[in-house]
Design an enzyme around this catalytic site. Structure first.
Site, short mmCIF file in Angstrom:
data_model
loop_
_atom_site.label_atom_id
_atom_site.label_comp_id
_atom_site.label_asym_id
_atom_site.label_seq_id
_atom_site.Cartn_x
_atom_site.Cartn_y
_atom_site.Cartn_z
N HIS B 91 -9.35 3.51 -5.93
CA HIS B 91 -8.87 3.03 -4.65
C HIS B 91 -7.48 3.57 -4.29
O HIS B 91 -6.86 3.09 -3.36
CB HIS B 91 -8.82 1.50 -4.63
CG HIS B 91 -10.18 0.87 -4.67
ND1 HIS B 91 -10.37 -0.47 -4.82
CD2 HIS B 91 -11.42 1.41 -4.58
CE1 HIS B 91 -11.66 -0.74 -4.84
NE2 HIS B 91 -12.32 0.39 -4.70
N ILE B 98 -2.92 3.33 -0.77
CA ILE B 98 -3.68 2.37 -1.56
C ILE B 98 -4.67 1.64 -0.67
O ILE B 98 -4.29 1.11 0.38
CB ILE B 98 -2.74 1.33 -2.21
CG1 ILE B 98 -1.62 2.03 -2.99
CG2 ILE B 98 -3.51 0.38 -3.12
CD1 ILE B 98 -0.46 1.13 -3.34
N CYS B 99 -5.93 1.63 -1.06
CA CYS B 99 -6.94 0.89 -0.31
C CYS B 99 -7.03 -0.52 -0.87
O CYS B 99 -7.70 -0.77 -1.86
CB CYS B 99 -8.30 1.60 -0.41
SG CYS B 99 -9.60 0.75 0.48
N LEU B 100 -6.26 -1.43 -0.27
CA LEU B 100 -6.20 -2.81 -0.76
C LEU B 100 -6.05 -3.71 0.46
O LEU B 100 -5.08 -3.60 1.22
CB LEU B 100 -5.00 -2.96 -1.71
CG LEU B 100 -4.77 -4.33 -2.33
CD1 LEU B 100 -5.94 -4.73 -3.22
CD2 LEU B 100 -3.48 -4.33 -3.15
#
Lengths: 350, 161
Positions: B91, B98-100
């Protein structure tokens, strides 16, 4: 023999707590008890509550039951620990006695002593209750999370503004894009009359928060309440306000001289629900004055009506038509006559 | 080299300043385990050192997070990226994005830098393999003109890692 006594004790707990007691198992006892502080008959004065789980083995009362907090509101980790340790201390003291009722009593006692908000406002991180500044705080009824009124209203206004902007964008963008948004759950838009707690995301009713709006002032924006005060000050000192006040005072003077109401000019005929186009400002105090003035004029209209009969009819209908046109221009917000109208007038003059 | 400079941004509001100062004090008293705030005089950009948690794929590795705060923090989420080289993670893109979800759509003003850090460390710790996201190259190419990850329309399809 012992089993019967234990079952009788469970029934006693049931009798005391009624619907707040859920018996999962009669023997060996396993109960969930929903507890509120003793002082909390008024829901606005309740800041904590807890559901306590009590589970005993077949060796009870020889072996004390295990206690857990199944659910709680308004209690941070530290206070949850305090609650549990009080109950365990009691269990140790009453070792090998029938103790279920006593343990519940101890928990309620502790909850009552903890029935006050604790810690920091989750939004500004400053203490919720501070004797120095005395900022008012509020509680969400669904989860008992507390916030400074000012902080939560700032957040509430912020998400409202964002939602309006999003809606505007959505209506402009193509349907395919909208579909995508729905799929990803991107905006996960909250209903008009619902919100989500910033701490736990539990849904709450908008009206829970809106009663606080009055406290803070509906105009407060994301920057700070100070700017609002400044704006108000500027408005009261603005030219349009001065002119308006002068105008009002001169009318008042004439009225006092004539010891009564004066006949308004023909083109200022007013009927309820109509608003004259003239430079006014948007502070709430002045709108109050405005309505008073309007009321006076209305009385004048009545007296004139009895005198002049049909003479004011044509102008009335003209105004009605005019008013109607404004409605269509203003579109969906036609509910807020005064404010909308004022804003329109304010634009060019200020 | 790392991200759009905050010079294009408006400076912090008074409320944002107060809140960040409070967070900084709290951080100094009680820093999240595995993180070290690199002291600067810039309140609007924090650089934080992350140490991979022991017993995970990233044990013994050190990375740097860059946190930029918008004018209306905490109403708006901060921009959080890894300063490259970013950790290899399904991610985390090679440009540090950041894929969050909590950094974007699921942001709440009750979150803090400290709670973000804990989420990022937990994301790293639960990684099953050291690899880049499948669409890494395409995404990084799209971001070449210094686009902020906050402008990306993220799809959050994986809640396991």
């Amino acid at each position: 023999m012992a089993e019967e006594e234990v079952v009788a004790e469970v029934e006693a707990v049931e009798a005391v707590y009624g619907d707040d007691c859920v018996v999962l198992e009669k023997y060996p006892p396993h109960l969930h008890i929903h507890m509120k502080p003793r002082t909390a008959d008024v829901s606005s004065q309740q800041f904590v509550e807890a559901t306590i789980g009590i589970r005993a083995s077949s060796k009870y009362p020889g072996e004390p039951p295990s206690i857990s907090i199944v659910d709680s509101k308004g209690l941070d980790e530290q206070r949850q620990k305090q609650l549990l340790s009080i109950v365990y201390d009691n269990a140790a003291e009453l070792s090998s006695c029938f103790m279920l009722v006593a343990l519940c009593e101890a928990a309620v006692e502790k909850l009552s002593s903890m029935n006050h908000p604790d810690g920091n406002c989750p939004l500004c991180l400053y203490p919720l209750v501070n004797e120095d500044d005395g900022l008012p705080f509020m509680k969400l009824m669904s989860c008992f999370h507390c916030f400074h009124c000012e902080c939560i209203i700032r957040w509430w206004n912020w998400i409202r503004t964002r939602k309006e902007a999003d809606d505007a964008n959505a209506s402009r963008s193509s349907t395919s894009q909208k579909d995508m948004e729905d799929q990803t759950g991107r905006s996960e838009m909250i209903d008009e009359d619902m919100g989500k707690c910033p701490v736990c995301r539990k849904l709450f009713l908008a009206k829970d928060i809106e009663h606080v709006l009055d406290l803070v002032g509906t105009h407060s924006d994301v920057n700070s309440a100070e700017t609002v005060v400044l704006d108000e000050h500027n408005l009261l000192q603005s030219d349009s306000e001065k002119i308006r006040r002068q105008k009002f005072e001169s009318i008042l003077k004439v009225q006092q001289e004539n010891s009564g109401l004066i006949e308004p000019k023909k083109h200022e005929v007013l009927l309820p629900g109509m608003f004259l186009p003239r430079p006014v400002e948007s502070t709430s105090t002045s709108t109050d004055k405005e309505t008073k003035e309007e009321g006076n004029n209305n009385q004048a209209v009545d007296s004139q009506g009895t005198q002049g009969g049909s003479s004011n009819r044509p102008s009335t209908s003209k105004h009605k038509k005019f008013n109607g046109r404004m409605h269509t221009q203003r579109g969906r917000n036609s509910g807020k006559h005064v404010r909308q109208w004022i804003r329109k007038e304010d634009g060019p003059t200020s | 080299m790392t991200s759009p400079s905050p010079s294009s941004r408006k400076s912090l509001s008074k409320i944002a300043c107060n809140r960040l100062q409070k967070e900084l004090v709290e951080w100094e008293l009680n820093p999240p385990a595995g993180f070290k705030h690199k002291v600067t005089d810039n309140l609007q950009r924090w650089v934080i050192e992350v140490n991979g948690a022991p017993g995970t794929l990233y044990a013994g590795e050190t990375y740097q997070l860059q946190v930029d705060f918008p004018e209306h923090y905490p109403m708006e989420a901060p921009q959080v990226i890894f300063i490259p080289p970013a950790p290899l993670h399904p991610h985390i893109y090679s440009n540090g994005h950041i894929c969050l979800d909590i950094l974007y759509d699921s942001w709440s003003p009750a979150m803090t830098v400290s709670s973000i850090c804990i989420s990022i460390l937990s994301m790293l710790s639960s990684s099953p393999a050291k690899q880049r996201p499948a669409d890494n190259d395409r995404y990084v190419k799209n971001c070449r003109n210094g686009r902020s990850p906050k402008e990306t329309r993220w799809w959050f399809h994986d809640d396991k890692v």
